[in-house]
Design an enzyme around this catalytic site. Structure first.
Site, PDB file in Angstrom:
ATOM      1  N   GLU A  33       1.323  -1.283   0.154  1.00 38.31           N
ATOM      2  CA  GLU A  33       0.006   0.230  -0.094  1.00 38.31           C
ATOM      3  C   GLU A  33       1.070   1.488  -0.063  1.00 38.31           C
ATOM      4  OE1 GLU A  33      -3.034  -0.101  -1.001  1.00 38.31           O
ATOM      5  OE2 GLU A  33      -3.056  -1.995   0.569  1.00 38.31           O
ATOM      6  N   SER A  67     -24.464   8.127 -17.631  1.00 39.35           N
ATOM      7  CA  SER A  67     -24.338   7.254 -16.299  1.00 39.35           C
ATOM      8  C   SER A  67     -25.694   6.292 -15.267  1.00 39.35           C
ATOM      9  CB  SER A  67     -23.462   7.933 -14.848  1.00 39.35           C
ATOM     10  OG  SER A  67     -23.347   6.691 -13.631  1.00 39.35           O
ATOM     11  N   GLY A 123     -13.123   1.794  -1.780  1.00 35.68           N
ATOM     12  CA  GLY A 123     -11.346   2.004  -1.595  1.00 35.68           C
ATOM     13  C   GLY A 123     -11.136   0.480  -2.961  1.00 35.68           C
ATOM     14  N   ASP A 171      -4.541   0.714  -9.388  1.00 34.86           N
ATOM     15  CA  ASP A 171      -6.168   0.266  -9.924  1.00 34.86           C
ATOM     16  C   ASP A 171      -5.878  -0.451 -11.477  1.00 34.86           C
ATOM     17  OD1 ASP A 171      -5.698   0.871  -7.202  1.00 34.86           O
ATOM     18  OD2 ASP A 171      -6.563   2.528  -7.326  1.00 34.86           O
TER      19      ASP A 171
HETATM   20  C1  GLA Z   1      -5.656   4.302  -4.228  1.00 32.52           C
HETATM   21  C2  GLA Z   1      -3.743   5.189  -5.153  1.00 32.52           C
HETATM   22  C3  GLA Z   1      -3.120   2.934  -5.833  1.00 32.52           C
HETATM   23  C4  GLA Z   1      -2.628   3.304  -4.887  1.00 32.52           C
HETATM   24  C5  GLA Z   1      -3.155   2.899  -3.406  1.00 32.52           C
HETATM   25  C6  GLA Z   1      -2.425   2.968  -2.154  1.00 32.52           C
HETATM   26  O1  GLA Z   1      -5.692   3.058  -4.736  1.00 32.52           O
HETATM   27  O2  GLA Z   1      -5.253   4.739  -6.863  1.00 32.52           O
HETATM   28  O3  GLA Z   1      -2.709   4.223  -7.102  1.00 32.52           O
HETATM   29  O4  GLA Z   1      -1.203   4.631  -4.282  1.00 32.52           O
HETATM   30  O5  GLA Z   1      -4.104   4.145  -3.287  1.00 32.52           O
HETATM   31  O6  GLA Z   1      -1.882   1.764  -2.229  1.00 32.52           O
END
Ligand code: GLA
Length: 384
Positions: A33, A67, A123, A171
């Site tokens: 992370e 959307s 998240g 992501d």
């Molecule tokens: C978010 C961001 C990622 C990464 C995470 C932390 O998801 O989009 O790029 O930095 O937080 O690991």
């Protein structure tokens, strides 16, 4: 969800045109992370929540983005795209279009329908799934193909340059390149990656604290800046350290006293997290689930105490999981300050685990959580 037929009906009714349909998943990160923007290691998994994008051409030179989640559309001129976002949900698809245009692609008019079941602001990378689904749809419409890693980089640029969120590559990368039943260890420096199978008897139990998380605002950029300030101190002594990926714990012992105390803590998290992430992939490849669980616990401690990226609710969710039967490892996943915890759980215990965790969390915090038993899914693809 992944109901291509339902999205097709929505698109047909609204635009009177047959859409091509694409899907891009959300993700959960097992470990690693705030290491991606430090050119380090991450180990995410694509999950079975996704955004679907339906696209069809238009002859009036307009881009109409609809959307289903927001029950709203926005119209733009393909020949006069805005230079940056306006803080609206349409920034995510439009940012991708803008970056594709910047690649020298001529963008025609089109209608785009988006519909996703990735829980928003939790998240699990709903934004990245919108970007990657849009990128696949638009690239297909204009007849270009990009390798998965390149597509991911373009989507990350959309978020950095158009939306204005300073995220790393994780992501978008996992949404574009995930593999069914596998976790993906990504080296964020050169985008090389290794797949590690998730054993069939292990379930991914994702527990939503219901505390909203956001990358664009607040604490994410502050933490990033603090960790980068620590790196600058090390680089002033050792120029071969452009990113914390290149730093060691010994560097912190030598020069930590020159850093602001918070910067030192942030850097200790990032440097140790890189080591843990590589070790976690080894453990998974060897089937050593006890070691993987230990590393996840250590990662949570570091994320919460050194990076101060957790919150009371997420710490509670992780603590409550510890004594439940079947737990292998638990930690807060994603950008931090809320969102979801990831729990690796023995599959035959997963349902009971989810039920017990929900009850304990509700009693402790007064918040009813959403708990999902997910499986590792494949990356973005065409549905029809
Ligand atoms: C978010 C961001 C990622 C990464 C995470 C932390 O998801 O989009 O790029 O930095 O937080 O690991």
């Amino acid at each position: 969800m992944h109901d291509a037929a339902a999205l097709r009906s929505i698109h047909l009714a609204r635009f009177q045109a047959e859409p091509a349909i694409f899907a891009a998943p959300g993700r959960v990160n097992l470990i690693g992370e705030h290491t991606d923007y430090a050119e380090g290691f991450v180990m995410p998994v694509a999950i079975d929540f996704a955004t679907l994008a339906g696209i069809s051409p238009r002859s009036d030179g307009k881009i109409v983005v609809y959307s289903e989640n927001y029950a709203e559309d926005r119209t733009f001129e393909a020949s006069a795209l805005p230079p940056r976002g306006s803080g609206h949900w349409s920034d995510y698809p439009l940012g991708v279009v803008s970056i594709l245009a910047g690649q020298g692609n001529k963008i025609p008019g089109f209608s785009l329908s988006l519909w996703g079941d990735v829980p928003l602001g939790s998240g699990l990378s709903s934004s990245a799934s919108v970007e990657v689904a849009t990128a696949l749809a638009v690239a297909s419409l204009i007849g270009v193909t990009y390798p998965g890693p390149v597509l991911a980089r373009l989507c990350q640029r959309a978020e950095n340059e158009f939306v204005g969120a300073n995220c790393g590559i994780m992501d978008q990368f996992i949404s574009a390149n995930g593999a069914e039943d596998h976790a993906l260890l990504l080296d964020c420096r050169d985008l090389s990656f290794k797949l590690a199978p998730i054993p069939h008897n292990v379930a991914l139990v994702i527990a939503n604290t219901m505390v909203k998380h956001s990358v664009a605002g607040g604490d994410y950029p502050t933490r990033r800046a603090e960790s980068e300030a620590a790196c600058a101190v090390i680089a002033s002594h050792r120029p071969g350290v452009p990113f914390l990926r290149d730093a060691t714990l010994e560097d912190l012992e030598k020069w930590g006293h020159e850093m602001a105390p918070k910067s030192l803590l942030r850097a200790r998290h990032v440097i140790s997290e890189n080591l843990r992430t590589v070790a976690a992939c080894d453990a998974l490849l060897k089937g050593n689930m006890a070691e993987l669980g230990r590393l996840m616990a250590e990662a949570h401690r570091s994320y919460s105490q050194d990076f101060e990226g957790s919150c009371v609710e997420a710490d509670t969710m992780v603590a409550l999981a510890q004594d439940l039967p079947g737990l292998i490892g638990a930690r807060l996943t994603g950008g931090g300050f809320g969102g979801c915890t990831i729990n690796l759980v023995e599959r035959d215990q997963a349902a009971g685990f989810a039920e017990a965790l929900a009850a304990l969390y509700a009693t402790e915090t007064g918040i009813v959580p959403q708990i999902h038993i997910c499986h590792a899914s494949g990356g973005a693809h065409k549905l029809s």
